[in-house]
Design a protein around this motif. Structure first.
Motif, PDB file in Angstrom:
ATOM      1  N   ARG A 299       0.819  -1.216   0.000  1.00 13.64           N
ATOM      2  CA  ARG A 299       0.000   0.000   0.000  1.00 13.64           C
ATOM      3  C   ARG A 299       0.852   1.265   0.000  1.00 13.64           C
ATOM      4  NH1 ARG A 299      -2.225  -4.175   1.295  1.00 13.64           N
ATOM      5  NH2 ARG A 299      -4.415  -4.575   0.749  1.00 13.64           N
ATOM      6  N   GLY A 300       2.134   1.119  -0.351  1.00 14.31           N
ATOM      7  CA  GLY A 300       2.985   2.284  -0.569  1.00 14.31           C
ATOM      8  C   GLY A 300       3.716   2.795   0.666  1.00 14.31           C
ATOM      9  N   PHE A 301       3.611   2.088   1.777  1.00 16.49           N
ATOM     10  CA  PHE A 301       4.319   2.539   2.982  1.00 16.49           C
ATOM     11  C   PHE A 301       5.725   1.935   3.010  1.00 16.49           C
ATOM     12  CE2 PHE A 301      -0.190   2.773   3.999  1.00 16.49           C
ATOM     13  CZ  PHE A 301      -0.287   4.039   4.560  1.00 16.49           C
ATOM     14  N   ARG A 302       6.633   2.626   3.676  1.00 20.70           N
ATOM     15  CA  ARG A 302       7.960   2.073   3.930  1.00 20.70           C
ATOM     16  C   ARG A 302       8.013   1.654   5.400  1.00 20.70           C
ATOM     17  NH1 ARG A 302       9.145   6.605   0.486  1.00 20.70           N
ATOM     18  NH2 ARG A 302       9.083   7.908   2.351  1.00 20.70           N
ATOM     19  N   VAL A 303       8.356   0.369   5.627  1.00 19.00           N
ATOM     20  CA  VAL A 303       8.426  -0.127   7.007  1.00 19.00           C
ATOM     21  C   VAL A 303       9.884  -0.084   7.466  1.00 19.00           C
ATOM     22  CG1 VAL A 303       8.004  -2.082   8.533  1.00 19.00           C
ATOM     23  CG2 VAL A 303       6.411  -1.604   6.651  1.00 19.00           C
ATOM     24  N   HIS A 304      10.152   0.629   8.530  1.00 14.92           N
ATOM     25  CA  HIS A 304      11.519   0.763   9.045  1.00 14.92           C
ATOM     26  C   HIS A 304      11.692  -0.034  10.326  1.00 14.92           C
ATOM     27  CE1 HIS A 304      12.342   4.084   6.279  1.00 14.92           C
ATOM     28  NE2 HIS A 304      11.087   4.442   6.500  1.00 14.92           N
ATOM     29  N   GLY A 305      12.915  -0.461  10.583  1.00  9.15           N
ATOM     30  CA  GLY A 305      13.210  -1.130  11.849  1.00  9.15           C
ATOM     31  C   GLY A 305      13.484  -0.098  12.925  1.00  9.15           C
ATOM     32  N   PRO A 306      13.229  -0.428  14.170  1.00  8.87           N
ATOM     33  CA  PRO A 306      13.526   0.503  15.269  1.00  8.87           C
ATOM     34  C   PRO A 306      15.006   0.897  15.302  1.00  8.87           C
ATOM     35  CG  PRO A 306      12.974  -1.691  16.106  1.00  8.87           C
ATOM     36  CD  PRO A 306      12.651  -1.693  14.650  1.00  8.87           C
ATOM     37  N   ALA A 307      15.897  -0.022  14.872  1.00 12.80           N
ATOM     38  CA  ALA A 307      17.328   0.275  14.918  1.00 12.80           C
ATOM     39  C   ALA A 307      17.721   1.344  13.902  1.00 12.80           C
ATOM     40  CB  ALA A 307      18.133  -1.001  14.682  1.00 12.80           C
ATOM     41  N   GLU A 308      16.945   1.489  12.819  1.00 13.25           N
ATOM     42  CA  GLU A 308      17.227   2.560  11.847  1.00 13.25           C
ATOM     43  C   GLU A 308      16.960   3.922  12.467  1.00 13.25           C
ATOM     44  OE1 GLU A 308      15.440   2.097   7.800  1.00 13.25           O
ATOM     45  OE2 GLU A 308      14.755   0.189   8.648  1.00 13.25           O
ATOM     46  N   ILE A 309      15.879   3.995  13.228  1.00 10.27           N
ATOM     47  CA  ILE A 309      15.470   5.262  13.841  1.00 10.27           C
ATOM     48  C   ILE A 309      16.309   5.531  15.093  1.00 10.27           C
ATOM     49  CG2 ILE A 309      13.500   6.571  14.776  1.00 10.27           C
ATOM     50  CD1 ILE A 309      12.969   5.546  11.948  1.00 10.27           C
ATOM     51  N   ALA A 310      16.544   4.511  15.873  1.00  7.79           N
ATOM     52  CA  ALA A 310      17.166   4.698  17.190  1.00  7.79           C
ATOM     53  C   ALA A 310      18.171   3.582  17.476  1.00  7.79           C
ATOM     54  CB  ALA A 310      16.092   4.732  18.277  1.00  7.79           C
ATOM     55  N   PRO A 311      19.347   3.650  16.814  1.00 11.01           N
ATOM     56  CA  PRO A 311      20.360   2.610  17.073  1.00 11.01           C
ATOM     57  C   PRO A 311      20.770   2.561  18.540  1.00 11.01           C
ATOM     58  CG  PRO A 311      21.253   4.406  15.720  1.00 11.01           C
ATOM     59  CD  PRO A 311      19.775   4.610  15.803  1.00 11.01           C
ATOM     60  N   GLU A 312      20.544   3.671  19.253  1.00  7.93           N
ATOM     61  CA  GLU A 312      20.927   3.693  20.678  1.00  7.93           C
ATOM     62  C   GLU A 312      20.059   2.775  21.528  1.00  7.93           C
ATOM     63  OE1 GLU A 312      19.575   6.198  18.807  1.00  7.93           O
ATOM     64  OE2 GLU A 312      19.104   7.912  20.103  1.00  7.93           O
ATOM     65  N   LEU A 313      19.009   2.194  20.938  1.00  7.78           N
ATOM     66  CA  LEU A 313      18.202   1.216  21.695  1.00  7.78           C
ATOM     67  C   LEU A 313      18.722  -0.216  21.540  1.00  7.78           C
ATOM     68  CD1 LEU A 313      14.541   2.451  21.008  1.00  7.78           C
ATOM     69  CD2 LEU A 313      15.909   2.768  23.081  1.00  7.78           C
ATOM     70  N   THR A 314      19.778  -0.387  20.730  1.00  6.58           N
ATOM     71  CA  THR A 314      20.315  -1.743  20.522  1.00  6.58           C
ATOM     72  C   THR A 314      21.567  -1.954  21.367  1.00  6.58           C
ATOM     73  OG1 THR A 314      21.781  -1.085  18.710  1.00  6.58           O
ATOM     74  CG2 THR A 314      19.508  -1.677  18.121  1.00  6.58           C
ATOM     75  N   ALA A 315      22.009  -3.206  21.444  1.00  5.17           N
ATOM     76  CA  ALA A 315      23.230  -3.531  22.185  1.00  5.17           C
ATOM     77  C   ALA A 315      24.413  -2.817  21.546  1.00  5.17           C
ATOM     78  CB  ALA A 315      23.452  -5.039  22.183  1.00  5.17           C
ATOM     79  N   PRO A 316      25.221  -2.089  22.338  1.00  2.63           N
ATOM     80  CA  PRO A 316      26.434  -1.465  21.812  1.00  2.63           C
ATOM     81  C   PRO A 316      27.561  -2.495  21.748  1.00  2.63           C
ATOM     82  CG  PRO A 316      26.303  -1.077  24.145  1.00  2.63           C
ATOM     83  CD  PRO A 316      25.083  -1.916  23.785  1.00  2.63           C
ATOM     84  N   MET A 317      28.687  -2.124  21.169  1.00  3.32           N
ATOM     85  CA  MET A 317      29.889  -2.943  21.305  1.00  3.32           C
ATOM     86  C   MET A 317      30.402  -2.796  22.728  1.00  3.32           C
ATOM     87  SD  MET A 317      31.265  -4.760  19.008  1.00  3.32           S
ATOM     88  CE  MET A 317      32.959  -4.747  19.601  1.00  3.32           C
ATOM     89  N   GLY A 318      30.739  -3.902  23.365  1.00  2.00           N
ATOM     90  CA  GLY A 318      31.321  -3.824  24.694  1.00  2.00           C
ATOM     91  C   GLY A 318      30.285  -3.909  25.793  1.00  2.00           C
ATOM     92  N   ALA A 319      30.756  -3.704  27.022  1.00  2.00           N
ATOM     93  CA  ALA A 319      29.914  -3.939  28.196  1.00  2.00           C
ATOM     94  C   ALA A 319      28.920  -2.805  28.411  1.00  2.00           C
ATOM     95  CB  ALA A 319      30.788  -4.104  29.427  1.00  2.00           C
ATOM     96  N   LEU A 320      27.711  -3.168  28.827  1.00  2.56           N
ATOM     97  CA  LEU A 320      26.677  -2.189  29.171  1.00  2.56           C
ATOM     98  C   LEU A 320      26.899  -1.638  30.573  1.00  2.56           C
ATOM     99  CD1 LEU A 320      23.150  -3.410  28.013  1.00  2.56           C
ATOM    100  CD2 LEU A 320      24.330  -1.314  27.399  1.00  2.56           C
ATOM    101  N   GLY A 321      27.363  -2.457  31.472  1.00  2.00           N
ATOM    102  CA  GLY A 321      27.604  -2.027  32.852  1.00  2.00           C
ATOM    103  C   GLY A 321      29.094  -2.021  33.137  1.00  2.00           C
TER     104      GLY A 321
END
Lengths: 278, 278
Positions: free
Chosen positions: B121-143
């Protein structure tokens, strides 16, 4: 192997008496050492047993030597013993360091340690399949029902997946349904995996249509088939039926099934296929 | 993607409000469609929501077109709806055949059907990581805690095993402990797999030493990261701690973690490592 004297060191379950009966019929001079608390003497019928506790290993070795027995089979289930409950006799004390080391690792490690123990003392350890190949899955169906072409496709995919897991020393069984792999066995064991699928299905999280759903089971690559052969039995079939699955595929010759005729009749009763494949 | 108007179609959980907040800050003309019974309006703070039932899909499409929104993100959990409970409005009835087909398969199939529906129907579906990569696991330790060399060895083996499973469309996560793979996730989901390991450990069938035991999690090959990104959250960390495991390794950039700082602090509290690796 030649028809020399043979010792069966027997744990629990149906396989030890089945093997003992076949070995006796083959004319082996048979000596059955029943492990106390594991083997059920009532199941062995007319076959003579001698009972040993694990802590009486020294006494068992003496008896094997006295009888000039060099060939033995270890078969049956054994609750993982606590090291403290061994209550070793004097003649067994000297072997404790060997088993203390073996106890440090996982089950595989313990089994390898037991085999090595006997081999280092001049015994030959045989697999039950060498003595009684008739206790393993044959090629083809055990009962009247065979897998359909659609089921064979799932089965092929399942065995292929288990092979892909071989380098990782995991994956003795898996369940496929709804066109995909729905469960892979690791440390939990086959029965727990079947229960898990039954629960997923009964909670509606997994749809298993009638005639869908197969268990595939095979040894892991490198698994020592002499002391650690994968096995199924009547309970496996009942669990599979209860989970609403259609049947079981086994690597022919490489999975213990016990009395083929009995298991085939149970498969017929439950409406399952149980099939050995190459 | 450009900073054009963006619709977030929001299900349950922490990720939809976190994404909405980031997208709003980025200056997207934001429209949030909250799925009734799944999204929790209280979590979205000042962000304006419009609620839709699944049966009001036609109304939602009309609104997106009226607002000239071509870009959208589908995010959050959704209890698998029963087809009968849709109660479609008149403007939605014509879409039912599409979803009736999508409902026939597994969850993957349903998700692919939903994406295709919007794209056709003409929409583009994006992944959350495209909009907000900061919501994904980074390289290295989180804590504060990082994996030890011994844990990294287990982690490498785990990811390698998950890759070997890729051709079979299974294996989003696994648990390794005691020098081996003790659980592989299939249809049961990550939390159920963690519980299983916790039970094996508490019943003594599995020994997990302190500092041993890691969860590895990654997308399956071919998994559509736009609508089906693997995710962990505070509950995952709590379950891991309760199971006596040491930590979690994630494919960096390819697993959703939500608020990295918050999850890192929880990891510190629980004494776990949570680490993104390539």
């Amino acid at each position: 192997m030649a028809r020399g004297p043979l010792a069966i060191i027997a744990g629990g379950g149906d396989f030890p008496p089945a093997l003992a009966e076949i070995a006796a019929r083959q004319g082996h001079g048979l000596f059955v050492a029943a492990l106390d608390g594991a083997a059920d003497p009532a199941r062995f019928g007319a076959i003579e047993l001698t009972s040993y506790r694990l802590g009486q290993l020294g006494r068992l070795l003496d008896e094997l030597r006295r009888r000039k027995i060099a060939d033995l089979v270890l078969i049956g289930s054994l609750p993982r013993p606590s090291f403290g409950a061994l209550r070793p006799e004097a003649s067994t004390l000297k072997y404790l360091p060997h088993f203390a080391r073996a106890f440090q690792g996982g089950d595989d490690h313990l089994l390898r340690g037991v085999v090595r123990f006997f081999e280092e003392r001049g015994f030959r350890v045989h697999g039950p399949a060498e003595i009684a190949p008739e206790l393993t899955a044959p090629m083809g169906a055990l009962g009247r029902k065979a897998a359909t072409p659609a089921q064979h496709e799932l089965i092929a995919r399942g065995f292929c997946m288990l092979s892909a897991l071989a380098p990782f020393d995991v994956g003795q069984a898996a369940i496929l349904a709804d066109h995909r792999i729905v469960a892979i066995e690791a440390a939990e064991g086959t029965d727990a995996m079947i229960r898990r699928v039954a629960e997923l299905a009964s909670s509606g999280r997994l749809k298993i249509a009638r005639g869908d759903g197969v268990l595939v089971k095979a040894p892991k690559e490198g698994q020592d088939l002499r002391v650690d052969m994968p096995a199924i039995g009547p309970d496996t079939l009942r669990n599979i039926a209860e989970a609403g699955l259609a049947g079981i595929a086994l690597r022919a010759g490489r999975v213990l099934v016990g009395d083929r005729g009995k298991l085939g009749r149970l498969a017929d009763q439950l409406g399952l296929f149980v099939e050995g494949v190459i």
